[in-house]
Design a protein around this motif. Structure first.
Motif, PDB file in Angstrom:
ATOM      1  N   ARG A 226       0.854  -1.188   0.000  1.00  0.00           N
ATOM      2  CA  ARG A 226       0.000   0.000   0.000  1.00  0.00           C
ATOM      3  C   ARG A 226       0.884   1.230   0.000  1.00  0.00           C
ATOM      4  O   ARG A 226       2.032   1.196   0.433  1.00  0.00           O
ATOM      5  N   VAL A 227       0.305   2.313  -0.468  1.00  0.00           N
ATOM      6  CA  VAL A 227       1.060   3.550  -0.550  1.00  0.00           C
ATOM      7  C   VAL A 227       0.210   4.678   0.026  1.00  0.00           C
ATOM      8  O   VAL A 227      -0.987   4.750  -0.241  1.00  0.00           O
ATOM      9  N   ALA A 228       0.840   5.536   0.843  1.00  0.00           N
ATOM     10  CA  ALA A 228       0.160   6.755   1.278  1.00  0.00           C
ATOM     11  C   ALA A 228       0.843   7.925   0.599  1.00  0.00           C
ATOM     12  O   ALA A 228       2.071   7.977   0.548  1.00  0.00           O
ATOM     13  N   ILE A 229       0.039   8.831   0.067  1.00  0.00           N
ATOM     14  CA  ILE A 229       0.631  10.019  -0.538  1.00  0.00           C
ATOM     15  C   ILE A 229       0.387  11.190   0.395  1.00  0.00           C
ATOM     16  O   ILE A 229      -0.737  11.469   0.792  1.00  0.00           O
ATOM     17  N   ILE A 230       1.481  11.821   0.799  1.00  0.00           N
ATOM     18  CA  ILE A 230       1.396  12.911   1.764  1.00  0.00           C
ATOM     19  C   ILE A 230       1.728  14.217   1.058  1.00  0.00           C
ATOM     20  O   ILE A 230       2.594  14.272   0.187  1.00  0.00           O
ATOM     21  N   ARG A 231       0.968  15.236   1.434  1.00  0.00           N
ATOM     22  CA  ARG A 231       1.156  16.515   0.785  1.00  0.00           C
ATOM     23  C   ARG A 231       0.891  17.610   1.809  1.00  0.00           C
ATOM     24  O   ARG A 231      -0.130  17.602   2.470  1.00  0.00           O
ATOM     25  N   GLN A 232       1.789  18.522   1.951  1.00  0.00           N
ATOM     26  CA  GLN A 232       1.672  19.641   2.890  1.00  0.00           C
ATOM     27  C   GLN A 232       1.181  19.210   4.267  1.00  0.00           C
ATOM     28  O   GLN A 232       0.271  19.794   4.841  1.00  0.00           O
ATOM     29  N   ILE A 239      -3.622   4.126  -0.992  1.00  0.00           N
ATOM     30  CA  ILE A 239      -4.110   3.269  -2.073  1.00  0.00           C
ATOM     31  C   ILE A 239      -3.310   1.980  -2.084  1.00  0.00           C
ATOM     32  O   ILE A 239      -2.121   1.977  -1.756  1.00  0.00           O
ATOM     33  N   SER A 240      -3.991   0.854  -2.390  1.00  0.00           N
ATOM     34  CA  SER A 240      -3.233  -0.391  -2.466  1.00  0.00           C
ATOM     35  C   SER A 240      -2.634  -0.506  -3.860  1.00  0.00           C
ATOM     36  O   SER A 240      -3.221  -0.066  -4.849  1.00  0.00           O
TER      37      SER A 240
END
Lengths: 327, 334
Positions: A226-232, A239-240
């Motif tokens: 799974r991936v987490a996208i972090i922004r500010q 999302i897997s």
């Protein structure tokens, strides 16, 4: 259609993105509403995150988004302003020692005492833990392939060798959770693929939870579940990777896409999106591709090429983090 | 805790900074011993010339000559009061030696040892301790290894305590090596140990005049132990302060710079505005603990051994409070 889908995802709340098929596995790492404020500036604005046993979890974000700050809060290098972090059930804030007994980590560069040998480094660090035997250290050294150089001073090591020593250091305590910040920095291509296999096998065989941050998207796609996208300072999407691969689609360049669209939708039940008068993208199983091609041929539709879309994580990433300036 | 302190000592030893300190000590003590020998030869030659004899065997002659010199200078009405008191102490010492039949002109390794510490206690010794202590935390911050340390299952205060204890062991090592190196070099230069020789201590200057009521005689061996213990008190204090600065700033160069400038700056300050009551609470003016033993003139009036030790301990204690409270809650950002 594809763009629309991404936009939908972007608008979804992060709590709905919990993965359902984790079964009865326990989260080895949990972040609840973690915030960090430095001089009245909100660096991290409330992060919720769970990493489960046996899972490789990717942490993606542009420079300055708060990846490293979050990782540092998890391992206690930075005190959180608000929220709760637990590792293996122990609170980092209240039960630091117990929590840290379960973590192995490399934060940013794999710095070691360069005036000591590799072996001395491992020995010094092992003495600060409980129950690491000499044999265990030896095993780790051979696992990362440093036997020949382990008695040399670390200042003679290349970045890749330091990275290997860092991995040995992180794994020797048999952690439940492994935290890796940009772990493939300085590794050569062979080293990277070896490293990827090591991480996957640790997750699968030893049920290790791995949290890995990187900005190399292709690598993340290959290594993580799974991936987490972090922004500010906040997570914009979890999302897997399976989903991403499903979303990838297959691009067809052919005559009369409208005709092909009807055929694929009816016979193969895949979503089809027409790009222009020569191209369409079909979201179908890869195994169906030869049959589809045969059917198109027999229907007399001229086919120019078929290719697998490669860039979906990158597209997603760029879209979600578009227009960001480094904070 | 034991293994943590062991780790810290291993790191300090492997960093080789300690060997730089040993090197500096060897060179400086060598020069000091040579210089001492040279001045002694010169004085003897000068006195011999003045008295018109070829060779001086009678120490009483020399001591009497020195005493006469001092008395002549005391007759000068333009000497300020403080200077006069200091000359009086020396004259009184010489009179005492003559009276008790103690030969002050012989120079032994033991005397050299105590001289060396007396000369180094306010600047050279603190400098060595700063060299060792100022990088104990800051070096780990600079190189990033602090992250390795702070992510172990060990509470922060234990990590800092292991560094404090390791530094204390090292301070001890510096004091012992100062004693050892000066003893060995001086023994080969001057030929005798002289630990049995009597030393007069306990002179005091009260209100600009000499107080001889507390004078007592101890053996040179005991005197050396006293002098080097004073050295350890200074090393202890400076070590704690250096460690605090090392926690506060990230770069070792900055830590050494801050410690050096406060050491030297404070000394200047006390020199120029010594009248100001507040200067006596600076650590700098209280470093010359050995002066209370030898009876040298104090730069700032009204200090006593107890007061100076108390001030130094307060500085050490304050530094530790700051170091621990900052370290405990610090964010290690980069």
């Amino acid at each position: 259609m594809n763009d629309q889908k991404i936009n939908e995802c972007k608008n979804q709340e992060s709590e709905t993105l919990e993965i359902k098929d984790r079964g009865n596995k326990d989260p080895v790492l949990e972040l609840k509403n973690v915030k960090k404020t430095i001089r009245k500036k909100d660096i991290i604005k409330g992060i919720d995150l769970s990493v489960y046993e046996g899972e490789v979890f990717g942490f993606l974000g542009p420079n300055g988004a708060g990846k490293t700050t979050t990782l540092r809060m998890i391992v206690g290098l930075i005190r959180m302003t608000e929220g709760e972090i637990t590792i293996g059930g122990y609170s980092v804030k209240k039960d630091f020692v117990k929590a840290m007994e379960n973590v192995g980590c490399i934060i940013e560069n794999p710095e070691m005492y360069d005036y000591l040998s590799g072996w001395e480094n491992l020995k010094v660090l092992a003495s600060m833990e409980t129950g690491i035997t000499k044999e265990r250290i030896k095993d780790m050294v051979s696992l990362v392939g440093l036997e020949k150089r382990i008695d040399d001073k670390v200042y003679t090591y290349s970045l890749g060798m330091k990275q290997r020593l860092g991995i040995a250091q992180a794994l020797m305590k048999r952690p439940k959770l492994l935290i890796l910040d940009e772990p493939t920095n300085g590794l050569d291509p062979a080293g990277i693929s070896e490293f990827r296999r090591l991480i996957r096998s640790l997750a699968e065989k030893e049920n290790l939870g791995v949290l890995v941050s990187s900005h190399i998207l292709a690598e993340m796609e290959m290594m993580t579940d799974r991936v987490a996208i972090i922004r500010q300072g906040s997570i914009v999407k979890v999302i897997s990777v399976d989903e991403i691969i499903k979303e990838k689609g297959i691009t067809y360049r052919l005559q009369s896409p409208e005709k092909a669209k009807i055929l694929i939708e009816q016979e193969f039940h895949g979503e089809v999106q027409i790009k222009n008068n020569m191209e369409l993208v079909a979201f179908v199983n890869e195994e169906d591709v030869p049959t589809i091609n045969q059917r198109l041929f027999s229907e007399g539709i001229a086919l120019y090429y078929v290719s697998k879309n490669q860039k979906s994580l990158e597209d997603l990433f760029l879209q979600l983090t578009a227009g960001d300036e480094i904070v | 805790m034991y293994n943590l302190v062991g780790n810290e000592i291993l790191k300090l030893l492997m960093k080789k900074r300690l060997f730089v300190v040993f090197g500096i000590l060897l060179i400086l003590i060598g020069l000091f011993a040579y210089g001492e020998q040279y001045t002694r030869d010169r004085t003897e030659a000068r006195v011999a010339e003045q008295l018109g004899i070829d060779d001086i065997d009678d120490w009483r002659e020399i001591t009497n000559q020195q005493l006469r010199d001092l008395e002549r200078r005391l007759e000068n009405p333009f000497i300020p009061d403080e200077g006069r008191a200091s000359l009086e102490v020396r004259a009184e010492q010489l009179r005492y030696y003559l009276e008790k039949d103690i030969n002050p002109t012989t120079f032994s390794a033991g005397q050299f040892m105590s001289n060396f510490m007396e000369q180094s206690i306010f600047l050279f010794l603190p400098l060595l301790i700063i060299l060792l202590g100022a990088d104990i935390v800051s070096k780990e911050s600079t190189t990033g290894t602090i992250k390795l340390l702070m992510t172990r299952p060990v509470p922060r205060w234990k990590i800092l305590t292991s560094k404090v204890l390791a530094l204390m062991v090292l301070e001890m090592l510096v004091i012992f090596s100062m004693a050892g190196i000066s003893l060995i070099i001086a023994y080969f230069t001057f030929g005798s140990l002289g630990f049995g020789e009597p030393v007069i201590t306990g002179f005091r200057i009260v209100d600009g005049s000499l107080d001889t009521s507390n004078i007592r005689t101890v053996s040179l061996g005991v005197y050396n132990i006293m002098v080097y213990s004073m050295g350890y008190i200074v090393a202890f204090t400076i070590g704690k302060m250096a460690l605090m600065v090392s926690v506060l700033v990230k770069s070792t160069a900055a830590a050494i710079g801050i410690m050096m400038s406060s050491l030297i700056g404070g000394t200047f300050l006390s020199f120029f505005i010594g009248d100001w009551e507040l200067t006596r609470y600076l650590f700098n003016v209280n470093l010359q603990l050995t002066d209370f033993l030898s009876g040298s003139l104090q730069q700032v009036e009204g200090l006593s051994l107890g007061f100076s030790v108390a001030v130094l301990m307060a500085w050490a204690f304050g530094s530790m409070i700051i170091a621990y409270s900052v370290f405990q809650y610090k964010d290690f950002m980069d």
